[in-house]
Design an enzyme around this catalytic site. Structure first.
Site, PDB file in Angstrom:
ATOM      1  N   GLY A 158       3.311  -2.880 -33.073  1.00  0.00           N
ATOM      2  CA  GLY A 158       3.883  -4.164 -33.498  1.00  0.00           C
ATOM      3  C   GLY A 158       2.971  -5.360 -33.295  1.00  0.00           C
ATOM      4  N   ALA A 162       3.692  -8.516 -35.629  1.00  0.00           N
ATOM      5  CA  ALA A 162       4.936  -9.239 -35.298  1.00  0.00           C
ATOM      6  C   ALA A 162       4.801  -9.950 -33.955  1.00  0.00           C
ATOM      7  CB  ALA A 162       6.117  -8.263 -35.271  1.00  0.00           C
ATOM      8  N   ASP A 170      10.662  -4.449 -36.220  1.00  0.00           N
ATOM      9  CA  ASP A 170       9.599  -4.903 -35.308  1.00  0.00           C
ATOM     10  C   ASP A 170       9.848  -6.339 -34.842  1.00  0.00           C
ATOM     11  OD1 ASP A 170       8.517  -2.477 -35.988  1.00  0.00           O
ATOM     12  OD2 ASP A 170       6.500  -3.249 -36.403  1.00  0.00           O
TER      13      ASP A 170
HETATM   14  C1  MEV Z   1       7.015   0.300 -38.309  1.00  0.00           C
HETATM   15  O1  MEV Z   1       6.973  -0.080 -36.944  1.00  0.00           O
HETATM   16  C2  MEV Z   1       8.198   1.139 -38.599  1.00  0.00           C
HETATM   17  C3  MEV Z   1       8.414   1.568 -40.033  1.00  0.00           C
HETATM   18  O2  MEV Z   1       9.718   2.130 -40.068  1.00  0.00           O
HETATM   19  C4  MEV Z   1       8.316   0.406 -41.005  1.00  0.00           C
HETATM   20  C5  MEV Z   1       9.436  -0.601 -40.877  1.00  0.00           C
HETATM   21  O3  MEV Z   1      10.479  -0.308 -40.270  1.00  0.00           O
HETATM   22  O4  MEV Z   1       9.282  -1.695 -41.418  1.00  0.00           O
HETATM   23  C6  MEV Z   1       7.427   2.641 -40.446  1.00  0.00           C
END
Ligand code: MEV
Length: 309
Positions: free
Chosen positions: A103, A106, A148
């Site tokens: 993350g 974010a 995130d």
């Molecule tokens: C990213 O941390 C997780 C995913 O599921 C993408 C999202 O939820 O936006 C792969």
């Protein structure tokens, strides 16, 4: 000078399926963090962004509109009703590795929002911060679910359903995760787009996999709320099996997952977009050092142990 911080995150259950409306669970990881410092600059300097880890310094008004740092600064100042004519230096640094499922994007955005809000003596609640960061997540990820920005802004374990529900839930017994880095960068956008292609080609199969992953996320929440660590481990393994079928695992991830299981982890899976990035292993105080050692021997570039509570 005002400083804003934000933690990293891992997804325990439900990545990818969460983009398609199924539930997922994520927790903050405070051992790594992003930091943003805001200080007043000399008159006439405008707003300067210093991305310390990238070795880049640039003026806000010279950055392209799709620059994620520029975007979060502009939208935050607009949200708190502060004009862009201020003279500021915003310096960003982060110990969260980029594009490894923790993350980082974010977290950097959240740290910037917090620092700007503090600098101008304003107040935004976690929901408002999360909503602002979500807009920049679209620049990083294309079609983010929003999990995130939510877990990082609230800094608590969250149960999340895209556009519908966000619940902070109760962890019955704190538990330990070993988080190991394959060292392979994997932009979320690419993995999410590949899953979308698979879904477009075979919607029935993919919808079935998403449903199964969603069920695991629900069962995972119950196991965490009941403090049933064995069930959590089994569910992590099952989630990983389904992620393999979504084709988001990789030889590096499988190597680390196998090593963690050999070292005595109760369960292990990739975390985040997959293909590279980090994996997580459920460990106990007894198995923690053995699992960490096995992960390093298997090539992990870094191992963090975090307590989820
Ligand atoms: C990213 O941390 C997780 C995913 O599921 C993408 C999202 O939820 O936006 C792969």
């Amino acid at each position: 000078m005002t400083i804003g911080y934000a933690p990293g995150k891992v997804i325990l259950f439900g990545e990818h399926a969460v983009v398609y409306g199924r539930p997922a669970i994520a927790v903050p990881v405070t051992q790594v963090q992003a930091q943003a410092e805001v200080e007043d600059a000399e008159k006439g300097q405008g707003i300067t962004i210093v991305a310390r880890d990238l070795g880049q310094t640039y003026k806000l008004n010279e950055a392209p509109p799709d620059d994620a740092l520029r975007a979060i600064v502009v939208s935050t100042l607009r949200r708190i009703k502060v004009g862009l004519e201020h003279d500021l230096t915003i310096t960003i640094s982060s110990s969260i590795p980029v594009a490894r499922g923790l993350g980082s994007g974010a977290a950097v955005s959240t740290a910037i929002v917090r620092a700007l809000v503090g600098h101008f003596d304003k107040w935004l609640d976690s929901r408002a911060i999360s909503d602002l960061v979500f807009e920049t997540e679209k620049i990083h990820h294309g079609t983010p679910s929003g999990i995130d920005n939510t877990v990082i802004a609230f800094q608590k374990p969250v149960y999340f359903v895209r556009g519908e529900r966000m619940e902070i839930f109760w962890v019955q017994h704190p538990f330990l995760l070993a988080i190991a880095d394959t060292g392979v960068q994997s932009p979320t956008k690419v993995a999410v787009e590949d899953v979308r292609r698979g879904w477009e080609e075979d919607p029935v199969k993919y919808e079935g996999l998403f449903d199964d992953i969603g069920t695991i996320a629900d069962m995972g929440r119950r196991a965490i709320e009941q403090g049933d660590i064995e069930a959590m481990g089994r569910l992590m393994d099952e989630n990983q099996r389904l992620l393999r079928l979504l084709k988001v695992s990789s030889p590096e991830l499988e190597g680390l997952i196998g090593a963690a299981r050999q070292g005595g982890a109760l369960g292990a899976k990739l975390s985040g977009a997959g293909r590279g990035g980090n994996m997580i292993a459920l460990v106990t105080r007894e198995t923690c050092s053995q699992v960490s050692m096995m992960l390093r021997l298997a090539g992990a570039k870094d191992v963090i142990v975090t307590e989820v509570s």
